[in-house]
Design a protein around this motif. Structure first.
Motif, PDB file in Angstrom:
ATOM      1  N   PRO A   1      -5.604   6.902 -19.573  1.00  0.00           N
ATOM      2  CA  PRO A   1      -5.288   6.125 -18.367  1.00  0.00           C
ATOM      3  C   PRO A   1      -6.508   5.359 -17.873  1.00  0.00           C
ATOM      4  CG  PRO A   1      -4.453   8.376 -18.184  1.00  0.00           C
ATOM      5  CD  PRO A   1      -5.341   8.343 -19.401  1.00  0.00           C
TER       6      PRO A   1
ATOM      7  N   GLU B   1      -8.038   2.583 -14.763  1.00  0.00           N
ATOM      8  CA  GLU B   1      -7.828   2.122 -13.404  1.00  0.00           C
ATOM      9  C   GLU B   1      -7.316   0.687 -13.432  1.00  0.00           C
ATOM     10  OE1 GLU B   1      -8.069   3.868 -10.657  1.00  0.00           O
ATOM     11  OE2 GLU B   1      -8.598   5.636 -11.819  1.00  0.00           O
TER      12      GLU B   1
ATOM     13  N   TYR C   1      -6.393  -0.468  -2.832  1.00  0.00           N
ATOM     14  CA  TYR C   1      -6.262   0.982  -2.871  1.00  0.00           C
ATOM     15  C   TYR C   1      -6.832   1.655  -1.631  1.00  0.00           C
ATOM     16  CZ  TYR C   1     -10.993   0.547  -4.892  1.00  0.00           C
ATOM     17  OH  TYR C   1     -12.295   0.216  -5.140  1.00  0.00           O
TER      18      TYR C   1
ATOM     19  N   ARG D   1       3.053   2.604 -13.819  1.00  0.00           N
ATOM     20  CA  ARG D   1       1.822   1.822 -13.791  1.00  0.00           C
ATOM     21  C   ARG D   1       2.140   0.341 -13.893  1.00  0.00           C
ATOM     22  NH1 ARG D   1      -1.871   3.252 -18.325  1.00  0.00           N
ATOM     23  NH2 ARG D   1      -3.205   1.764 -17.249  1.00  0.00           N
TER      24      ARG D   1
ATOM     25  N   GLU E   1       1.757   0.493  -9.880  1.00  0.00           N
ATOM     26  CA  GLU E   1       0.328   0.545  -9.598  1.00  0.00           C
ATOM     27  C   GLU E   1      -0.312  -0.829  -9.785  1.00  0.00           C
ATOM     28  OE1 GLU E   1      -1.488   3.516 -11.994  1.00  0.00           O
ATOM     29  OE2 GLU E   1      -0.560   5.193 -10.933  1.00  0.00           O
TER      30      GLU E   1
ATOM     31  N   HIS F   1      -2.424   2.043  -5.516  1.00  0.00           N
ATOM     32  CA  HIS F   1      -3.402   2.686  -6.387  1.00  0.00           C
ATOM     33  C   HIS F   1      -3.009   4.139  -6.660  1.00  0.00           C
ATOM     34  CE1 HIS F   1      -7.303   3.176  -8.248  1.00  0.00           C
ATOM     35  NE2 HIS F   1      -7.601   4.180  -7.451  1.00  0.00           N
ATOM     36  N   GLN F   2      -2.945   4.497  -7.956  1.00  0.00           N
ATOM     37  CA  GLN F   2      -2.631   5.863  -8.391  1.00  0.00           C
ATOM     38  C   GLN F   2      -1.273   6.335  -7.874  1.00  0.00           C
ATOM     39  OE1 GLN F   2      -5.941   8.450  -7.431  1.00  0.00           O
ATOM     40  NE2 GLN F   2      -7.179   7.627  -9.092  1.00  0.00           N
TER      41      GLN F   2
ATOM     42  N   THR G   1       1.423   6.832  -9.475  1.00  0.00           N
ATOM     43  CA  THR G   1       2.026   7.826 -10.362  1.00  0.00           C
ATOM     44  C   THR G   1       1.430   9.216 -10.160  1.00  0.00           C
ATOM     45  OG1 THR G   1       0.471   7.169 -12.110  1.00  0.00           O
ATOM     46  CG2 THR G   1       2.644   6.130 -12.117  1.00  0.00           C
ATOM     47  N   ARG G   2       0.280   9.289  -9.490  1.00  0.00           N
ATOM     48  CA  ARG G   2      -0.329  10.591  -9.201  1.00  0.00           C
ATOM     49  C   ARG G   2      -0.053  11.031  -7.761  1.00  0.00           C
ATOM     50  NH1 ARG G   2      -6.401   9.610 -11.754  1.00  0.00           N
ATOM     51  NH2 ARG G   2      -5.726   8.780 -13.773  1.00  0.00           N
ATOM     52  N   LEU G   3      -0.014  10.075  -6.850  1.00  0.00           N
ATOM     53  CA  LEU G   3       0.130  10.415  -5.440  1.00  0.00           C
ATOM     54  C   LEU G   3       1.571  10.735  -5.051  1.00  0.00           C
ATOM     55  CD1 LEU G   3      -2.189   7.686  -3.852  1.00  0.00           C
ATOM     56  CD2 LEU G   3      -2.708  10.102  -4.214  1.00  0.00           C
TER      57      LEU G   3
END
Length: 326
Positions: free
Chosen positions: A200, A202, A214, A257, A276, A300-301, A303-305
């Motif tokens: 992955p 940024e 972000y 993303r 993203e 930003h991020q 898919t993680r947040l």
């Protein structure tokens, strides 16, 4: 895209809808598409469906989930096409595309303007024409990339490198052909680049109101991005890397993303899009506006947040995303 125009992306989307409707109307075929693995199904389709699939792949098989040489095309991985059809049969709309933008139905206001009506019609007609041309040019690029991929894979077989050759530069390939680059060194270089390719990265930073995008997070439950398609949607968040294997249901909010033209057939299922990467003029934003799907990019991020399966609400006008429940 769904209401007017004539371009290759629209024709592909229409084919998926028509095939989904045809399969759903056949009880035996529908049961197989709901229960069998796509890999097995792709190898044992009924003759009529197999003929339809072969014809489709001969025309549009250069498409894939991602426009890069390292990713298999539909013609090389027909199970991906079958998997998209399975999602449409299980959960999706199989009738005609909506004739009115869903964001309009959600109450998107209509604005008065002073531009002459005839001028607006002309601008709209030209915009539609150039949108069609844009999609056709992207498809020509897909066709060219498929030819390049096939040629490179042929070289890979010749040098017993397999698809590792896709991670070499043209200069390195010439050195390999001339015997000036050893197989061990070639495999080392390709292995390092393959690892980087799947790692992955940024996304590019977009600046909004003097700040990086972000930094536009309000708190852990409210995120801000860039609204690129108006309207509001609430649904289950689904983190998607590959649309052919994602368990997408009607009304879900896709979180990814980025997207590619190969994702378009599955977008008729979703209630909203969160990316993203991207901006007002990237492919997913344009398709979202044409289909009336709210979209927010530049989170930003994301898919993680955003937790998988959480209930979220997005506003494609303000760019706001609210995580309501996990």
């Amino acid at each position: 895209l769904s209401r007017r125009g004539n371009n290759v992306t629209l024709r592909i989307e229409q084919w998926f809808r028509a095939m989904g409707a045809r399969i759903a109307a056949d009880r035996e075929a529908a049961e197989r598409f709901r229960t069998e693995a796509p890999e097995r199904l792709a190898r044992s389709l009924p003759p009529e469906l197999q003929k339809e699939l072969d014809t489709f792949l001969s025309r549009y098989g250069c498409r894939s989930r991602h426009r890069t040489l390292a990713v298999k095309r539909w013609i090389e991985a027909p199970e991906e096409v079958v998997a998209i059809l399975q999602s449409l049969v299980r959960h999706g709309p199989t009738g005609a595309p909506p004739t009115e933008c869903r964001s309009r139905k959600a109450g998107q206001p209509r604005f008065n303007h002073s531009v002459p009506r005839m001028a607006l019609k002309r601008f709209a007609r030209l915009a539609g024409l150039f949108l069609d041309l844009r999609e056709e040019l992207r498809f020509l690029l897909d066709e060219a990339l498929l030819r390049i991929r096939r040629d490179l894979l042929g070289l890979g077989r010749h040098f017993r490198l397999g698809d590792s050759i896709l991670f070499l530069t043209f200069d390195e390939i010439e050195r390999l052909k001339a015997g000036r680059l050893s197989h061990d060194e070639t495999r080392r270089i390709a292995g390092e680049r393959r690892e980087l390719f799947y790692k992955p990265v940024e996304p590019c930073t977009f600046w909004v109101e003097g700040r990086p995008e972000y930094d536009l997070t309000i708190d852990g439950k409210v995120l801000l991005g860039i609204g690129t398609s108006p309207g509001r949607a609430t649904g289950r968040a689904v983190i998607v890397a590959d649309p052919s294997v994602a368990a997408i249901r009607q009304g879900d909010v896709i979180v990814a993303r980025h997207t590619d033209p190969g994702w378009t057939p599955i977008l008729s299922l979703v209630g909203g899009l969160v990316m993203e990467e991207g901006g007002l003029l990237n492919h997913c934003s344009i398709v979202a506006r044409e289909l009336g799907i709210p979209a927010v990019v530049g989170i930003h991020q994301a898919t993680r947040l955003i937790p998988e399966g959480s209930r979220v609400t997005i506003d494609g006008g303000s760019g706001r995303l609210i995580i309501e429940a996990s």
